[in-house]
Design an enzyme around this catalytic site. Structure first.
Site, mmCIF file in Angstrom:
data_model
loop_
_atom_site.group_PDB
_atom_site.id
_atom_site.type_symbol
_atom_site.label_atom_id
_atom_site.label_comp_id
_atom_site.label_asym_id
_atom_site.label_seq_id
_atom_site.Cartn_x
_atom_site.Cartn_y
_atom_site.Cartn_z
ATOM 1 N N THR A 169 0.852 -1.180 0.000
ATOM 2 C CA THR A 169 0.000 0.000 0.000
ATOM 3 C C THR A 169 0.889 1.231 0.000
ATOM 4 O O THR A 169 1.915 1.250 0.686
ATOM 5 C CB THR A 169 -0.869 -0.010 1.274
ATOM 6 O OG1 THR A 169 -1.748 -1.118 1.210
ATOM 7 C CG2 THR A 169 -1.672 1.268 1.417
ATOM 8 N N GLY A 199 -10.469 -2.935 2.151
ATOM 9 C CA GLY A 199 -9.662 -2.815 3.370
ATOM 10 C C GLY A 199 -9.774 -1.450 4.011
ATOM 11 O O GLY A 199 -10.758 -0.719 3.814
HETATM 12 N N1 GLY Z 1 -3.928 -1.881 4.073
HETATM 13 C C1 GLY Z 1 -4.335 -2.362 2.837
HETATM 14 C C2 GLY Z 1 -5.380 -3.371 2.897
HETATM 15 O O1 GLY Z 1 -5.483 -4.119 3.867
HETATM 16 O O2 GLY Z 1 -6.135 -3.452 1.970
#
Ligand code: GLY
Length: 302
Positions: A169, A199
């Site tokens: 990310t 998410g």
């Molecule tokens: N932090 C990115 C996700 O879990 O989608």
């Protein structure tokens, strides 16, 4: 005031052979945003540009390079938020668009809505003139190989894998010459997720938060856990309570670990332009240019 920018390129056990590409990618994003900021661009322009640079860089799990879901599709999440108005725009499970953060910004600026998901998000993007790309335009060999393993084994991502496998990310936080703050986060999510899974990244307060009176934050890591502790807003609240920027980052990651056994990382800029970062994964990629101290850095933190 002197502007600042900090970016992250994910928190996980970045393999030795990928370290240089992560540092280079983060450094390029921070440099691009800083060049804009010193010329007087807004914090929103800066974080959008930084995140677009990383969405275009296939080393990261965002834009091109995103992971595949269980149906073999790339579904991406992104958010952008401005601290002066507390307005935000977000897209979730968006397909066939190279730069989800740009769509998020158009939503924030052109409409009264804050989040669009799936087909509705794609339809909005196309209505605003974004080009539709193919799955192949976003897919890289690394993720195709992982998908083939998933098809053979059916194994989902485990807790151990969250620290050992990609969670690239990307995100950025900035303060501009006018003292306005902004943040943005973008991701392909987690490998082998259910189709339609969303998410933390596009959720205001979890994946990102910006308030001109306090600071800006962007999260990375295990989304289900980050949502449970509303990580970015938790960090902003710690800053408001008098912690310095590193204390706020550490305190929020400590909450993530203690309360839900989560794994992740966080970057922040406070309203004075101080930058901070912290993670409880083996490594986190980041880069920053801090106005008040004049310090620039692109590195992997262990
Ligand atoms: N932090 C990115 C996700 O879990 O989608």
């Amino acid at each position: 005031m002197k502007p600042s920018i900090i970016v992250h390129g994910g928190a996980w056990d970045i393999p030795v052979e990928q370290v240089d590409a992560h540092i280079k990618g983060c450094g390029h994003a921070a440099q691009t945003a800083n060049d804009l900021l010193v010329r007087g661009a807004s914090a929103v322009d800066a974080v959008e540009s930084a995140v677009m640079v990383m969405e275009d860089d296939p080393i990261f799990d965002a834009g091109r390079g995103s992971v595949l879901n269980q149906s073999g599709q790339v579904e991406m999440d992104a958010i952008i938020m401005e601290g002066s108005t507390l307005r935000s725009g977000a897209v979730a499970a968006l397909r066939h668009i190279k730069n989800p953060v740009k769509v998020a910004r158009r939503l924030m600026e052109d409409t009264q809505f804050s989040m669009l998901a799936g087909d509705g998000a794609l339809k909005f993007a196309l209505s605003k003139g974004f080009d539709e790309c193919s799955e192949e335009d976003l897919l890289v060999g690394r993720e195709l190989e992982d998908y083939k393993v998933f098809l053979k084994t059916g194994v989902l991502q485990t807790r151990e894998e969250f620290s050992g496998h990609p969670l690239d990310t990307v995100g950025a936080c900035a303060i501009d010459k006018e003292g306005h703050l902004a943040c943005a986060t973008s991701t392909g999510g987690i490998r082998r997720k259910l189709a339609g899974r969303v998410g933390d990244s596009p959720i205001v307060g979890a994946g990102a938060y910006a308030d001109d009176a306090i600071g800006a934050a962007s999260s990375t890591g295990w989304g289900e856990k980050i949502m449970a502790v509303v990580l970015a807003k938790t960090a902003i609240d710690l800053l408001k309570q008098g912690n310095d920027v590193f204390g706020a980052c550490e305190g929020s990651i400590d909450t993530l670990a203690r309360r839900v056994d989560g794994l992740g990382g966080l970057i922040m800029v406070d309203r004075h332009g101080r930058v901070g970062y912290h993670h409880n994964t083996p490594k986190m990629a980041y880069a920053y240019s801090e106005g008040p101290s004049g310090e620039n850095r692109a590195a992997i933190r262990r």
